[in-house]
Each structure stands twice: as structure tokens, then as C-alpha cells.
Design a protein around this motif. Structure first.
Motif, short mmCIF file in Angstrom:
data_model
loop_
_atom_site.label_atom_id
_atom_site.label_comp_id
_atom_site.label_asym_id
_atom_site.label_seq_id
_atom_site.Cartn_x
_atom_site.Cartn_y
_atom_site.Cartn_z
N VAL A 24 0.84 -1.20 0.00
CA VAL A 24 0.00 0.00 0.00
C VAL A 24 0.88 1.26 0.00
CG1 VAL A 24 -1.68 1.35 1.34
CG2 VAL A 24 -2.00 -1.12 1.05
N MET A 25 1.95 1.26 0.80
CA MET A 25 2.83 2.45 0.81
C MET A 25 3.48 2.67 -0.54
SD MET A 25 4.80 3.27 4.36
CE MET A 25 5.86 1.88 4.33
N VAL A 26 3.89 1.61 -1.19
CA VAL A 26 4.51 1.75 -2.51
C VAL A 26 3.48 2.28 -3.51
CG1 VAL A 26 5.48 0.46 -4.46
CG2 VAL A 26 6.35 0.07 -2.15
N GLY A 27 2.28 1.76 -3.44
CA GLY A 27 1.25 2.15 -4.41
C GLY A 27 0.58 3.48 -4.13
N HIS A 28 0.46 3.85 -2.84
CA HIS A 28 -0.32 5.04 -2.49
C HIS A 28 0.47 6.06 -1.68
CE1 HIS A 28 -4.04 3.17 -3.90
NE2 HIS A 28 -3.60 2.06 -3.35
N GLY A 29 1.70 5.74 -1.30
CA GLY A 29 2.48 6.65 -0.48
C GLY A 29 2.06 6.59 0.97
N TYR A 30 2.83 7.24 1.82
CA TYR A 30 2.53 7.26 3.25
C TYR A 30 1.17 7.91 3.51
CZ TYR A 30 2.84 8.37 8.21
OH TYR A 30 2.58 8.49 9.55
N ALA A 31 0.88 8.97 2.79
CA ALA A 31 -0.39 9.67 2.99
C ALA A 31 -1.58 8.77 2.63
CB ALA A 31 -0.44 10.94 2.16
N GLY A 32 -1.38 7.81 1.75
CA GLY A 32 -2.46 6.91 1.33
C GLY A 32 -2.51 5.61 2.11
N LEU A 33 -1.65 5.48 3.12
CA LEU A 33 -1.63 4.27 3.93
C LEU A 33 -2.78 4.35 4.94
CD1 LEU A 33 0.03 1.68 4.65
CD2 LEU A 33 1.22 3.08 6.33
N THR A 34 -3.80 3.56 4.72
CA THR A 34 -4.95 3.53 5.62
C THR A 34 -5.17 2.11 6.13
OG1 THR A 34 -6.59 3.06 3.90
CG2 THR A 34 -6.08 5.39 4.32
N MET A 35 -5.82 2.02 7.26
CA MET A 35 -6.12 0.71 7.83
C MET A 35 -6.99 -0.09 6.85
SD MET A 35 -4.58 0.30 10.68
CE MET A 35 -4.88 0.03 12.41
N GLN A 36 -7.95 0.56 6.22
CA GLN A 36 -8.85 -0.15 5.31
C GLN A 36 -8.08 -0.71 4.12
OE1 GLN A 36 -12.21 -0.95 5.68
NE2 GLN A 36 -11.61 -2.28 3.97
N ARG A 37 -7.18 0.09 3.54
CA ARG A 37 -6.39 -0.41 2.40
C ARG A 37 -5.52 -1.59 2.80
NH1 ARG A 37 -5.03 5.39 -0.20
NH2 ARG A 37 -6.64 5.35 -1.79
N VAL A 38 -4.88 -1.48 3.96
CA VAL A 38 -4.01 -2.57 4.42
C VAL A 38 -4.84 -3.81 4.71
CG1 VAL A 38 -2.42 -3.33 6.22
CG2 VAL A 38 -2.23 -1.01 5.28
N GLN A 39 -5.97 -3.63 5.37
CA GLN A 39 -6.86 -4.76 5.67
C GLN A 39 -7.28 -5.48 4.40
OE1 GLN A 39 -10.39 -3.68 7.89
NE2 GLN A 39 -11.43 -5.55 7.26
N THR A 40 -7.67 -4.71 3.40
CA THR A 40 -8.09 -5.30 2.12
C THR A 40 -6.94 -6.02 1.44
OG1 THR A 40 -9.79 -3.60 1.87
CG2 THR A 40 -9.11 -4.77 -0.13
N ALA A 41 -5.79 -5.36 1.36
CA ALA A 41 -4.63 -5.96 0.69
C ALA A 41 -4.16 -7.22 1.41
CB ALA A 41 -3.50 -4.94 0.59
N ALA A 42 -4.25 -7.23 2.74
CA ALA A 42 -3.79 -8.39 3.51
C ALA A 42 -4.82 -9.50 3.55
CB ALA A 42 -3.45 -7.96 4.93
N GLY A 43 -6.07 -9.15 3.28
CA GLY A 43 -7.13 -10.16 3.35
C GLY A 43 -7.40 -10.63 4.76
N VAL A 44 -7.33 -9.70 5.72
CA VAL A 44 -7.57 -10.04 7.12
C VAL A 44 -8.75 -9.23 7.64
CG1 VAL A 44 -5.15 -10.62 7.55
CG2 VAL A 44 -5.94 -8.29 7.99
N THR A 45 -9.24 -9.61 8.80
CA THR A 45 -10.32 -8.86 9.42
C THR A 45 -9.76 -7.62 10.10
OG1 THR A 45 -10.11 -9.98 11.56
CG2 THR A 45 -11.57 -11.02 9.90
N ARG A 46 -10.65 -6.68 10.37
CA ARG A 46 -10.24 -5.47 11.08
C ARG A 46 -9.69 -5.83 12.46
NH1 ARG A 46 -9.60 -0.25 9.43
NH2 ARG A 46 -10.08 1.22 11.06
N GLY A 47 -10.32 -6.81 13.11
CA GLY A 47 -9.85 -7.25 14.42
C GLY A 47 -8.44 -7.81 14.39
N ALA A 48 -8.15 -8.61 13.36
CA ALA A 48 -6.79 -9.17 13.23
C ALA A 48 -5.78 -8.04 13.02
CB ALA A 48 -6.73 -10.16 12.08
N LEU A 49 -6.14 -7.07 12.20
CA LEU A 49 -5.24 -5.95 11.93
C LEU A 49 -4.96 -5.16 13.20
CD1 LEU A 49 -3.66 -4.17 9.95
CD2 LEU A 49 -5.80 -3.02 9.40
N THR A 50 -6.02 -4.80 13.92
CA THR A 50 -5.82 -3.98 15.12
C THR A 50 -5.24 -4.77 16.28
OG1 THR A 50 -8.13 -4.29 15.77
CG2 THR A 50 -7.60 -2.30 14.48
N HIS A 51 -5.38 -6.10 16.24
CA HIS A 51 -4.72 -6.92 17.25
C HIS A 51 -3.20 -6.80 17.12
CE1 HIS A 51 -3.70 -10.33 19.78
NE2 HIS A 51 -2.96 -10.81 18.78
#
Length: 194
Positions: A24-51
Motif C-alpha cells: 500500500v505504501m509503494v502504491g499510495h504513499g505514506y499519505a495513502g496508507l490507511t487501515m482499510q487499504r491494508v486490511q483489504t490488501a492483507a485479506g484479514v479482518t479489522r480485528g486481526a489488523l488492530t490486534h
């Protein structure tokens, strides 16, 4: 046995999240790094991400450290298997990658974010320590002050070339610039320019 399996799964999930954050950082930069983008790219739940990562800052720093660890391993292998010229080639190649440039975005963001700056500082110091010894091979006997100027100058030059490469891709010119810098310190390496 079950605890070991859970721990292994947790480590795989963490690595999956870190790889997605880098993507996500490579594709969208630091400013575009969001929890939702990372969650989607990783294919994990929000709970797993925030854990694993309770904040974007924590995730971003961990992602940069994740990339830096891989790059440090690559640099160590180059030092073990090759001479000084190859070390400079590897350093130059690593700093031209989108993952490296994405990490530099965090450095720029740290200018106005004291917490991010504090979080990034240990990794930057670790990288400096890892590179100090191999760089000694390039310049031989320099007093500590001159070695520090050489090492910091070389790393700053590589960072500057990486940022400049965003607008203009001129690897041959970059190699010539590196050769000139090395020549100024009497370094025993060439960068393949010529």
C-alpha cells in the motif's frame, strides 16, 4: 502444541499485514496508507489488523523495519560474497527500489511528527551500525571523524539519488556521481561507471 500453532499463525498473519502495508505504501504513499487499504490488501479482518497494530504510525514503522531487515540481509550477503564494488552496487540498487523510496516518505513525515521520528530513529541507527563495518572496506584506514563523514555522506547521497530518481531515471549518471564521491575519499571501489 495448540499454542505453538496459534503463535505460528499469528506470526504469518503479522507478516501478511506487513507485506500488505508495504504494498500500500509503494502504491499510495505514506499519505495513502490507511487501515482499510491494508486490511483489504492483507485479506484479514479489522480485528486481526488492530490486534497486531493499534495505530497507523505503529504499522508504518513496522512495515519500514520489515523492509529494512530484508534489505540488511541482502547487503550482508553482498558483503560476505563480494568485494567493495559489489557492495556499492547493491546499496545503489536497494536505494532505487520503490520500497526504499516509500520508506523515505516516512522520514519526511517524521519532520513534523515527533512520535514518528522517535519510532524511526532506532531503525535508522541500526542500519548505520550495520553499514559502518562494510564501508571500512572501501576506504581503509580513516580516522573516526572522516569515516563518519564518508559513511553519512554516502548514505545521504544514496537517499538523494533515490528521491531524484522519482522524477528522472538516470542510473548511469547516478553511478558516475557515486564514483566521483568514492574517488573523493580514495575509496577502493568502482561503481561500474565508465
Amino acid at each position: 502444541m495448540e499454542a505453538a500453532r496459534r503463535q505460528s499463525r499469528a506470526l504469518r498473519t503479522r507478516e501478511q499485514i506487513l507485506a500488505a502495508a508495504v504494498e500500500v505504501m509503494v502504491g499510495h504513499g505514506y499519505a495513502g496508507l490507511t487501515m482499510q487499504r491494508v486490511q483489504t490488501a492483507a485479506g484479514v479482518t479489522r480485528g486481526a489488523l488492530t490486534h497486531h497494530f493499534s495505530s497507523m504510525r505503529e504499522l508504518a514503522v513496522a512495515a519500514v523495519d520489515y523492509v529494512a531487515a530484508a534489505q540488511a540481509g541482502e547487503i550482508e550477503a553482498a558483503v560476505a560474497d563480494a568485494g567493495p564494488a559489489e557492495l556499492i552496487e547493491v546499496l545503489h540498487e536497494v536505494t532505487r527500489r520503490p520500497t526504499y523510496v516509500a520508506g523515505l516518505e516516512l522520514w519526511v513525515a517524521a519532520r513534523t511528527d515527533p512520535e514518528l521520528r522517535a519510532a524511526l530513529r532506532p531503525g535508522a541507527r541500526q542500519l548505520g551500525r550495520q553499514l559502518r563495518e562494510p564501508l571500512l572496506l572501501l576506504v581503509g584506514d580513516l580516522d573516526d571523524e572522516r569515516l563518519e563523514v564518508f559513511a553519512d555522506g554516502l548514505l545521504s547521497l544514496l537517499r538523494g539519488l533515490a528521491v531524484g530518481g522519482v522524477l528522472r531515471d538516470r542510473p548511469a549518471l547516478e553511478k558516475a556521481v557515486l564514483a566521483a564521491w568514492l574517488g573523493a575519499f580514495g575509496a577502493q571501489a568502482t561503481t561500474g561507471a565508465g
